[in-house]
Design a protein around this motif. Structure first.
Motif, PDB file in Angstrom:
ATOM      1  N   LEU A  12       0.936  -1.306   0.155  1.00 19.50           N
ATOM      2  CA  LEU A  12      -0.013  -0.168   0.123  1.00 19.50           C
ATOM      3  C   LEU A  12       0.799   1.226   0.003  1.00 19.50           C
ATOM      4  N   ASN A  13       2.263   1.176   0.049  1.00 24.05           N
ATOM      5  CA  ASN A  13       3.018   2.415   0.195  1.00 24.05           C
ATOM      6  C   ASN A  13       3.062   2.971  -1.227  1.00 24.05           C
ATOM      7  N   MET A  14       3.101   4.047  -1.301  1.00 25.14           N
ATOM      8  CA  MET A  14       3.042   4.818  -2.787  1.00 25.14           C
ATOM      9  C   MET A  14       4.113   4.549  -3.548  1.00 25.14           C
ATOM     10  N   ALA A  15       5.377   4.590  -2.766  1.00 21.23           N
ATOM     11  CA  ALA A  15       6.458   4.516  -3.708  1.00 21.23           C
ATOM     12  C   ALA A  15       6.756   3.005  -4.031  1.00 21.23           C
ATOM     13  N   ASP A  16       6.410   2.255  -3.269  1.00 17.19           N
ATOM     14  CA  ASP A  16       6.382   0.804  -3.578  1.00 17.19           C
ATOM     15  C   ASP A  16       5.556   0.250  -4.819  1.00 17.19           C
ATOM     16  N   ILE A  17       4.359   0.989  -4.735  1.00 19.31           N
ATOM     17  CA  ILE A  17       3.521   0.711  -5.643  1.00 19.31           C
ATOM     18  C   ILE A  17       3.977   1.101  -7.130  1.00 19.31           C
ATOM     19  N   ALA A  18       4.629   2.269  -7.023  1.00 22.58           N
ATOM     20  CA  ALA A  18       4.930   2.975  -8.239  1.00 22.58           C
ATOM     21  C   ALA A  18       6.041   1.836  -8.872  1.00 22.58           C
ATOM     22  N   LEU A  19       7.136   1.495  -7.808  1.00 17.36           N
ATOM     23  CA  LEU A  19       8.044   0.499  -8.440  1.00 17.36           C
ATOM     24  C   LEU A  19       7.408  -0.935  -8.766  1.00 17.36           C
ATOM     25  N   SER A  20       6.323  -1.403  -8.068  1.00 14.23           N
ATOM     26  CA  SER A  20       5.726  -2.605  -8.477  1.00 14.23           C
ATOM     27  C   SER A  20       5.272  -2.435  -9.950  1.00 14.23           C
ATOM     28  N   LEU A  21       4.455  -1.444 -10.175  1.00 15.01           N
ATOM     29  CA  LEU A  21       3.777  -1.117 -11.244  1.00 15.01           C
ATOM     30  C   LEU A  21       4.684  -0.893 -12.462  1.00 15.01           C
ATOM     31  N   ALA A  22       5.853  -0.297 -12.194  1.00 13.31           N
ATOM     32  CA  ALA A  22       6.618  -0.245 -13.577  1.00 13.31           C
ATOM     33  C   ALA A  22       7.404  -1.618 -13.987  1.00 13.31           C
ATOM     34  N   ALA A  23       7.118  -2.614 -13.113  1.00 10.26           N
ATOM     35  CA  ALA A  23       7.789  -3.894 -13.426  1.00 10.26           C
ATOM     36  C   ALA A  23       6.594  -4.843 -14.162  1.00 10.26           C
ATOM     37  N   LYS A  24       5.601  -4.334 -13.944  1.00 13.11           N
ATOM     38  CA  LYS A  24       4.389  -5.153 -14.777  1.00 13.11           C
ATOM     39  C   LYS A  24       3.929  -4.690 -15.926  1.00 13.11           C
ATOM     40  N   PRO A  25       3.368  -5.490 -16.717  1.00 10.41           N
ATOM     41  CA  PRO A  25       2.825  -5.177 -18.148  1.00 10.41           C
ATOM     42  C   PRO A  25       1.477  -4.282 -17.790  1.00 10.41           C
ATOM     43  N   ARG A  26       1.106  -3.545 -18.457  1.00  7.37           N
ATOM     44  CA  ARG A  26       0.063  -2.468 -18.406  1.00  7.37           C
ATOM     45  C   ARG A  26      -1.172  -3.181 -18.984  1.00  7.37           C
ATOM     46  N   GLY A  27      -2.151  -3.466 -18.228  1.00  4.76           N
ATOM     47  CA  GLY A  27      -3.238  -4.240 -18.703  1.00  4.76           C
ATOM     48  C   GLY A  27      -4.536  -3.614 -18.934  1.00  4.76           C
ATOM     49  N   ILE A  28      -5.679  -4.102 -18.788  1.00  3.95           N
ATOM     50  CA  ILE A  28      -6.973  -3.616 -18.652  1.00  3.95           C
ATOM     51  C   ILE A  28      -7.235  -3.179 -17.413  1.00  3.95           C
ATOM     52  N   LEU A  29      -6.832  -3.890 -16.409  1.00  2.00           N
ATOM     53  CA  LEU A  29      -6.769  -3.772 -14.958  1.00  2.00           C
ATOM     54  C   LEU A  29      -6.463  -2.244 -14.916  1.00  2.00           C
ATOM     55  N   ILE A  30      -5.272  -2.048 -15.083  1.00  2.00           N
ATOM     56  CA  ILE A  30      -4.736  -0.521 -14.831  1.00  2.00           C
ATOM     57  C   ILE A  30      -5.876   0.527 -15.629  1.00  2.00           C
ATOM     58  N   TYR A  56     -15.230  -7.249 -15.603  1.00  2.00           N
ATOM     59  CA  TYR A  56     -15.067  -8.581 -15.573  1.00  2.00           C
ATOM     60  C   TYR A  56     -13.700  -8.848 -16.272  1.00  2.00           C
ATOM     61  N   PHE A  57     -13.494  -7.967 -17.461  1.00  2.00           N
ATOM     62  CA  PHE A  57     -12.319  -8.222 -18.145  1.00  2.00           C
ATOM     63  C   PHE A  57     -10.971  -7.571 -17.303  1.00  2.00           C
ATOM     64  N   ALA A  58     -11.045  -6.734 -16.465  1.00  2.00           N
ATOM     65  CA  ALA A  58     -10.083  -6.190 -15.532  1.00  2.00           C
ATOM     66  C   ALA A  58      -9.852  -7.214 -14.512  1.00  2.00           C
ATOM     67  N   LEU A  59     -10.657  -7.705 -14.040  1.00  2.00           N
ATOM     68  CA  LEU A  59     -10.584  -8.583 -12.657  1.00  2.00           C
ATOM     69  C   LEU A  59      -9.866 -10.032 -13.040  1.00  2.00           C
ATOM     70  N   LYS A  60     -10.031 -10.305 -14.259  1.00  2.00           N
ATOM     71  CA  LYS A  60      -9.338 -11.733 -14.536  1.00  2.00           C
ATOM     72  C   LYS A  60      -7.688 -11.375 -14.394  1.00  2.00           C
ATOM     73  N   GLU A  61      -7.183 -10.245 -14.260  1.00  2.00           N
ATOM     74  CA  GLU A  61      -5.839 -10.272 -14.485  1.00  2.00           C
ATOM     75  C   GLU A  61      -5.449 -10.279 -12.896  1.00  2.00           C
ATOM     76  N   LEU A  62      -6.460 -10.306 -11.930  1.00  2.00           N
ATOM     77  CA  LEU A  62      -5.861 -10.334 -10.491  1.00  2.00           C
ATOM     78  C   LEU A  62      -5.308 -11.789 -10.273  1.00  2.00           C
ATOM     79  N   PRO A  63      -4.507 -11.819  -9.171  1.00  2.00           N
ATOM     80  CA  PRO A  63      -3.907 -13.167  -8.798  1.00  2.00           C
ATOM     81  C   PRO A  63      -5.209 -13.807  -8.040  1.00  2.00           C
ATOM     82  N   ASN A  64      -5.103 -15.259  -7.745  1.00  2.00           N
ATOM     83  CA  ASN A  64      -6.298 -15.834  -7.139  1.00  2.00           C
ATOM     84  C   ASN A  64      -5.955 -15.523  -5.527  1.00  2.00           C
TER      85      ASN A  64
END
Lengths: 482, 136, 173
Positions: free
Chosen positions: A186-204, C100-108
């Motif tokens: 939940l720490n803001m700096a940590d989230i930034a680091l963690s998100l930079a390493a992951k691909p950007r998907g629909i979730l973001i 629905y499409f967004a939540l599929k990317e979350l870990p279990n």
């Protein structure tokens, strides 16, 4: 320096006021004003410290992040803290006399200081869930303060604001929950680091839309602006000053900027969406303001318009644009609170707020007249007052980035702004005394003091561009550019 | 069930005399054992407030207000809040975590309990006010 | 499986709570939603939350019944009702599809033990003697959040006191 003081001091004062103020009548006034003054001095001091030392952090209870909660102050936080505490202190001084019209002033002081606690906490928070909780603290006190007059329309405006604000908070909470599940911290700096390493998907993108909706409603951006005019015409004037001057900017614009620029990281689509929303807010706010008859509703729509400028400049996102956005934020905070305190003075003196019932108050209310003139000229963008420089910088940045049509809209909106502010000043202050006014009461000293102080600050606000003071604003802008 | 100022029937009053103490102690128990079993300050505080509300519902607001006034409850809530603030800041707690959690649980429970009771009393008094206003 | 049933029950109850004309029935439907939430917390193995939810729901129902007794609410169905319903359904549809499409990317749920949670699980017994990890998190590691939550409650109480004043504005003398 202990960053938690910004939150602890007003919180302790709230608890003490609620405990003791029933028996010692003058206690709430003294305690609240002393606390606000102390916070203002602390904010000035911390601005210097951040310029010298860089980023200050404070880990609560000694737990290091990401296990514990951290309070972080960088250039942007220090700048926002100064703005918030300055406007809150002057509004508190104003409220010494103005709130005599209401009963049980200690409840007002308790809620006002709680709102200040919430805003300070939002600015300083380095942890995303902590940010949400302080948004809640500030919002709930905001709902109650809007309803402080307890007339039927005040309660209705507060109810509308409460429902819409609660919905916005739910969106923000859902976004935070999804982000925590995605990045496991939940720490803001940590989230930034963690998100930079992951691909950007629909979730973001989904999370970004949730945050945009939530913070956008708190910031009164079109199309989430419907609560602002009703809330402003019902709230007491010091509350309107703080609500429009710093509250929508802290909870809305600052949180938006912090989350989007520093944590999630922006894509070009999001920039474009911010620009479009900014342009819409600018235009719709200005055109709705021209048609208003109630002074405070006119100022409320003007706030929507000016916050549109800030969001538009954030959407352009070049260094010059962000500098202009922050300068405009400070300018608007000072000027809009000055205008709302003036509206309160006019209402205090003549018991009416409608443009139809006012006129010719130039001789009877000289302080209000001069400060209204300064504020109106500055916010419309007349050189060499402060508002001119910030609008100029924003328009130049828009032209430099290639958005010529948007820059043209910004200039047009500026002209419309001048039109309705001239209408306001002309109708209220110039001409001969309106026959409908029964008597013009004298304005107490504390109210005049706040008006004069804000007017002086707005006059010298253009001086921030001087090289000596520019570094503070540049430090704030640099935070967002990383 | 109406806003009867003298409370409910005799059966309800007799049972309430027995159960109020139990509910209050149960709330306090939830708070005290929060370090090994589910519970916590907030839940315990709400249960304590519920015991006082139980009293108001059964005996009527006038009888209870003579013993526990609204101003006392507001003072109790503020004391709980100040206590929690002091506990959260003091050095004693950053060395000994267990005491800190226990004390802050008790402070939170006081605050939440008194606060929710104040809310209930305010709403009850407000209904009384507007009822009186309607009659006049 | 049980979680899905409870969630469907909650959705039906909340739709009923909005649409029923009688206020008391609406309050009872609302309390059914709260009870469903408490059961959902139990199914998800969070007894701490379930206790808090249950007692707060009891308090809420008492206050709401007390407030809505003998009150009548005219249900207004003017011309904009169709537009409001259609736009609400459209918004819900878009939100759910996107979600629905967004939540599929979350870990279990609980699969990879997350970074911060691992620290909490390891440290809470040794650094405080607290076996209940939820209490350890809320009151030991994140005490500041608990302080802020307590002040939210405090603000709500002061807000109720402020809004229910007899006279808002003092009469000019």
């Amino acid at each position: 320096m202990n960053l938690a003081l910004f939150v602890i001091v007003p919180l302790a004062c709230v608890f003490l006021i609620v405990l003791l103020a029933r028996r010692f009548k003058a206690l709430s006034d003294i305690l609240a004003n002393t606390a606000a003054l102390f916070l203002l001095l602390l904010a000035c001091f911390s601005l210097k410290q951040v310029a010298a030392q860089g980023v200050l952090t404070y880990n609560i209870s000694g737990w290091a992040p990401p296990i514990g909660i951290a309070l972080v102050m960088d250039g942007l936080s220090a700048f926002m803290l100064l703005t918030v505490n300055l406007v809150a202190f002057l509004a508190m001084i104003y409220a010494i006399s103005y709130m005599r019209r209401y009963t049980e002033k200690w409840k007002f002081h308790a809620l006002f200081l709680m709102m200040l606690t919430g805003m300070n906490g939002v600015i300083l928070s380095g942890d995303l869930f902590n940010l949400y909780i302080f948004i809640e603290v500030a919002s709930i006190s905001g709902y109650a303060l809007v309803a402080f007059g307890t007339q039927a329309e005040d309660l209705e405006a507060a109810f509308k604001y409460a429902i819409m604000g609660a919905l916005a908070s739910i969106f923000v909470l859902l976004g935070i929950a999804l982000l925590y599940s995605h990045t496991s911290t939940l720490n803001m700096a940590d989230i930034a680091l963690s998100l930079a390493a992951k691909p950007r998907g629909i979730l973001i993108n989904f999370i970004s839309v949730l945050f945009l909706a939530g913070f956008g409603l708190k910031a009164a951006i079109v199309p989430f602006h419907a609560w602002l005019p009703d809330a402003h015409s019902s709230a007491p004037s010091p509350v309107s000053a703080v609500l429009s001057g710093v509250f929508i900017k802290t909870l809305g614009v600052y949180a938006l900027a912090r989350v989007f620029f520093n944590i999630i990281g922006i894509s070009a689509q999001l920039f474009y969406v911010l620009m479009i929303l900014g342009i819409l807010s600018m235009a719709i706010g200005a055109f709705l303001a021209v048609a208003q008859n109630d002074i405070k509703r006119m100022f409320a729509y003007s706030s929507i318009s000016q916050v549109g400028y800030i969001i538009f400049a954030l959407g352009i996102a070049s260094p010059l644009a962000i500098f202009g956005a922050l300068l405009h934020l400070f300018n608007h905070a000072v000027l809009k609170s000055l205008l709302f305190l003036n509206a309160g003075t006019i209402e205090y003196a003549t018991d009416t707020r409608s443009l139809k019932g006012l006129g010719g108050l130039n001789d009877k209310l000289p302080v209000a007249s001069v400060s209204s003139l300064v504020a109106s000229m500055s916010i419309s963008g007349i050189p060499p007052l402060g508002g001119f420089w910030s609008k100029l910088i924003i328009i130049i940045a828009a032209v430099q980035a290639g958005y010529f049509n948007f820059a043209l809209v910004a200039v047009l909106v500026s002209v419309v702004t001048l039109v309705y502010y001239l209408k306001f000043y002309n109708t209220v202050f110039l001409g001969s005394l309106n026959a409908a006014i029964a008597e013009v009461k004298a304005v107490p000293f504390t109210m005049k003091f706040s008006l004069v102080a804000l007017a002086i600050i707005s006059l010298i606000a253009g001086g921030v561009l001087l090289p000596g003071l520019r570094i503070y604003l540049q430090a704030a802008a640099n935070v967002l550019m990383r | 069930m109406t806003n009867n100022p003298s409370g409910m029937s005799l059966i309800v009053k007799t049972i309430t005399r027995l159960t109020v103490g139990l509910i209050l102690i149960y709330g306090f128990y939830i708070v005290l054992q929060s370090h090994i079993a589910p519970g916590g300050g907030f839940a315990g505080g709400v249960v304590m407030a519920l015991s006082l509300i139980h009293l108001v519902l059964a005996f009527g607001r006038d009888a209870v207000l003579k013993k526990i006034s609204q101003i006392n409850s507001v003072c109790l809530m503020s004391c709980g809040a100040i206590a929690f603030l002091v506990i959260a800041l003091s050095r004693l707690v950053t060395k000994n975590h267990f005491t800190g959690v226990l004390l802050s649980d008790i402070a939170i429970a006081t605050m939440v309990g008194a606060g929710l009771f104040v809310v209930f009393l305010t709403l009850v008094l407000f209904i009384k006010e507007s009822a009186k206003g309607n009659k006049q | 499986m049980e979680l899905h049933l409870i969630l469907i029950f909650m959705i039906c109850a909340s739709i009923m709570a909005v649409e029923i004309k009688d206020l008391i029935s609406s309050v009872i439907a609302l309390s059914a939603v709260g009870l469903g939430l408490c059961l959902a917390f139990l199914v998800l193995k969070a007894p701490n939350l379930a206790i808090t939810q249950l007692v707060v729901e009891i308090l809420l129902v008492i206050v709401l019944i007390r407030a809505t007794i003998k009150k009548d609410l005219p249900l207004v169905r003017d011309g904009r009702w169709l537009f409001n319903t259609v736009s609400t359904l459209l918004f819900i549809g878009i939100f759910l599809t996107f979600g629905y499409f967004a939540l599929k990317e979350l870990p279990n749920f609980g699969q990879p033990t997350m970074l911060v949670s691992r620290e909490y699980l390891a440290n809470s017994l040794t650094q405080g003697g607290l076996a209940n990890i939820v209490t350890a998190i809320t009151l030991n590691f994140r005490r500041f959040d608990a302080l802020a939550e307590a002040s939210v409650l405090f603000t709500a109480v002061i807000a109720v006191l402020a809004i229910t004043r007899k006279t808002g504005k003092a009469h000019d003398k």
